[in-house]
Scaffold this motif. Structure first.
Motif, PDB file in Angstrom:
ATOM      1  N   ALA A 229       1.557   6.810  -6.859  1.00  6.00           N
ATOM      2  CA  ALA A 229       0.513   7.810  -7.106  1.00  6.00           C
ATOM      3  C   ALA A 229       1.062   9.215  -6.903  1.00  6.00           C
ATOM      4  O   ALA A 229       0.802  10.129  -7.694  1.00  6.00           O
ATOM      5  CB  ALA A 229      -0.681   7.564  -6.187  1.00  6.00           C
TER       6      ALA A 229
ATOM      7  N   SER B 243      -4.686  11.810 -12.572  1.00  2.10           N
ATOM      8  CA  SER B 243      -5.589  10.679 -12.430  1.00  2.10           C
ATOM      9  C   SER B 243      -6.494  10.866 -11.212  1.00  2.10           C
ATOM     10  O   SER B 243      -5.999  11.052 -10.096  1.00  2.10           O
ATOM     11  CB  SER B 243      -4.794   9.385 -12.267  1.00  2.10           C
ATOM     12  OG  SER B 243      -5.608   8.345 -11.794  1.00  2.10           O
ATOM     13  N   PRO B 244      -7.812  10.804 -11.385  1.00  2.00           N
ATOM     14  CA  PRO B 244      -8.714  10.876 -10.231  1.00  2.00           C
ATOM     15  C   PRO B 244      -8.455   9.749  -9.234  1.00  2.00           C
ATOM     16  O   PRO B 244      -8.624   9.944  -8.021  1.00  2.00           O
ATOM     17  CB  PRO B 244     -10.108  10.746 -10.858  1.00  2.00           C
ATOM     18  CG  PRO B 244      -9.929  11.210 -12.273  1.00  2.00           C
ATOM     19  CD  PRO B 244      -8.555  10.751 -12.659  1.00  2.00           C
ATOM     20  N   ASN B 245      -8.042   8.583  -9.721  1.00  2.00           N
ATOM     21  CA  ASN B 245      -7.747   7.464  -8.823  1.00  2.00           C
ATOM     22  C   ASN B 245      -6.554   7.778  -7.924  1.00  2.00           C
ATOM     23  O   ASN B 245      -6.548   7.410  -6.738  1.00  2.00           O
ATOM     24  CB  ASN B 245      -7.482   6.193  -9.623  1.00  2.00           C
ATOM     25  CG  ASN B 245      -8.724   5.648 -10.287  1.00  2.00           C
ATOM     26  OD1 ASN B 245      -9.848   5.882  -9.816  1.00  2.00           O
ATOM     27  ND2 ASN B 245      -8.561   4.929 -11.376  1.00  2.00           N
ATOM     28  N   ASP B 246      -5.553   8.447  -8.479  1.00  2.00           N
ATOM     29  CA  ASP B 246      -4.403   8.836  -7.657  1.00  2.00           C
ATOM     30  C   ASP B 246      -4.821   9.839  -6.596  1.00  2.00           C
ATOM     31  O   ASP B 246      -4.405   9.744  -5.424  1.00  2.00           O
ATOM     32  CB  ASP B 246      -3.311   9.445  -8.537  1.00  2.00           C
ATOM     33  CG  ASP B 246      -2.603   8.406  -9.403  1.00  2.00           C
ATOM     34  OD1 ASP B 246      -2.713   7.206  -9.097  1.00  2.00           O
ATOM     35  OD2 ASP B 246      -1.956   8.804 -10.393  1.00  2.00           O
TER      36      ASP B 246
ATOM     37  N   GLN C  72       0.822  -1.204   0.000  1.00  2.00           N
ATOM     38  CA  GLN C  72       0.000   0.000   0.000  1.00  2.00           C
ATOM     39  C   GLN C  72       0.864   1.265   0.000  1.00  2.00           C
ATOM     40  O   GLN C  72       0.541   2.256  -0.663  1.00  2.00           O
ATOM     41  CB  GLN C  72      -0.927  -0.001   1.222  1.00  2.00           C
ATOM     42  CG  GLN C  72      -2.026  -1.049   1.174  1.00  2.00           C
ATOM     43  CD  GLN C  72      -2.983  -0.804   0.025  1.00  2.00           C
ATOM     44  OE1 GLN C  72      -3.444   0.310  -0.197  1.00  2.00           O
ATOM     45  NE2 GLN C  72      -3.279  -1.855  -0.740  1.00  2.00           N
TER      46      GLN C  72
ATOM     47  N   LYS D  59      -7.763  10.174  -5.274  1.00  2.00           N
ATOM     48  CA  LYS D  59      -8.600   9.505  -4.282  1.00  2.00           C
ATOM     49  C   LYS D  59      -7.754   8.695  -3.313  1.00  2.00           C
ATOM     50  O   LYS D  59      -8.022   8.690  -2.101  1.00  2.00           O
ATOM     51  CB  LYS D  59      -9.611   8.585  -4.976  1.00  2.00           C
ATOM     52  CG  LYS D  59     -10.576   7.907  -4.009  1.00  2.00           C
ATOM     53  CD  LYS D  59     -11.587   7.053  -4.740  1.00  2.00           C
ATOM     54  CE  LYS D  59     -12.637   6.488  -3.779  1.00  2.00           C
ATOM     55  NZ  LYS D  59     -12.038   5.716  -2.664  1.00  2.00           N
ATOM     56  N   LEU D  60      -6.723   8.024  -3.835  1.00  2.00           N
ATOM     57  CA  LEU D  60      -5.854   7.235  -2.962  1.00  2.00           C
ATOM     58  C   LEU D  60      -5.181   8.124  -1.928  1.00  2.00           C
ATOM     59  O   LEU D  60      -5.170   7.814  -0.732  1.00  2.00           O
ATOM     60  CB  LEU D  60      -4.802   6.505  -3.796  1.00  2.00           C
ATOM     61  CG  LEU D  60      -3.774   5.686  -3.009  1.00  2.00           C
ATOM     62  CD1 LEU D  60      -4.464   4.547  -2.276  1.00  2.00           C
ATOM     63  CD2 LEU D  60      -2.688   5.148  -3.936  1.00  2.00           C
TER      64      LEU D  60
ATOM     65  N   ASP E 270      -7.863   9.509   0.585  1.00  4.59           N
ATOM     66  CA  ASP E 270      -8.334   8.512   1.554  1.00  4.59           C
ATOM     67  C   ASP E 270      -7.298   8.280   2.651  1.00  4.59           C
ATOM     68  O   ASP E 270      -7.631   8.201   3.837  1.00  4.59           O
ATOM     69  CB  ASP E 270      -8.647   7.194   0.842  1.00  4.59           C
ATOM     70  CG  ASP E 270      -9.906   7.268  -0.005  1.00  4.59           C
ATOM     71  OD1 ASP E 270     -10.673   8.236   0.155  1.00  4.59           O
ATOM     72  OD2 ASP E 270     -10.113   6.363  -0.840  1.00  4.59           O
TER      73      ASP E 270
END
Length: 204
Positions: free
Chosen positions: A85, A100-103, A78, A105-106, A109
């Motif tokens: 990211a 990247s929206p995923n980056d 993790q 968000k990671l 969070d």
């Protein structure tokens, strides 16, 4: 780029812990690696060196990791996911690539969990946020995410993040140079190597 091959003595050239965390990969240039984070113990050693955790927290996390090797290995994965990211997010500042929206968000969070592990306390005559003792294996990643989020959201208030232009480097750093045109993570290593290559090309 550093020539040392252990987490204990790699150079800290990023100018911020989040950037030094990204730089725990030796090269992101013409080649990738080697990776200095080969175990959870390496992650703990790095975090202690950068004052992300203190002596007491280091000892407690190592005990927890030794008791549950599988959980420690999972958390190392993790942490590396966070690192990559962050690399992409900070590089987007340098090369204007798409975020990247995923980056995001990671990082968000993990930062949210990190903030939940803080409490208000009095230090001297001031009140400020204080970290609770790191007990869970994800505490290091969460704290790094909080630091990184602060750096990502302060772009208009600080110097820019740049990537070293060394052939086999790519390390990230805050450009604190007077003219704001720094090209190398270190003028003594990557900068010197580049000048030598340029001289040899001219002489050939």
């Amino acid at each position: 780029m550093d020539t040392q091959k252990t987490i204990d003595d790699i150079s800290l050239l990023g100018g911020h812990p989040a950037l030094d965390f990204v730089n725990t990969v030796d090269s992101r240039g013409g080649r990738w690696g080697p990776d200095f984070l080969n175990s959870y113990d390496d992650l703990v050693a790095w975090a202690h060196r950068l004052d992300v955790i203190d002596d007491k927290e280091r000892d407690a996390l190592l005990v927890t990791a030794n008791r549950s090797g599988s959980d420690a290995e999972k958390e190392l994965g993790q942490a590396k996911a966070l690192r990559e990211a962050l690399c992409r997010l900070f590089l987007s500042e340098f090369d204007e690539s798409q975020i990247s929206p995923n980056d995001l968000k990671l990082v968000a969070d993990m930062a949210r969990r990190g903030l939940s592990q803080q409490t208000l306390g009095q230090v001297g005559g001031t009140i400020e946020w204080r970290r609770t003792d790191a007990k869970d294996l994800d505490a290091i990643s969460n704290r790094i995410a909080v630091l990184a989020a602060g750096l990502l959201t302060s772009r208009d208030e600080r110097r820019p993040v740049r990537a070293c232009q060394g052939r086999n480097c790519g390390w990230l750093f805050l450009d604190q140079s007077r003219g704001g045109h720094r090209r190398w993570c270190s003028d003594k290593t990557c900068g010197s190597n580049a000048r030598v290559r340029k001289f040899r090309l001219r002489s050939s």
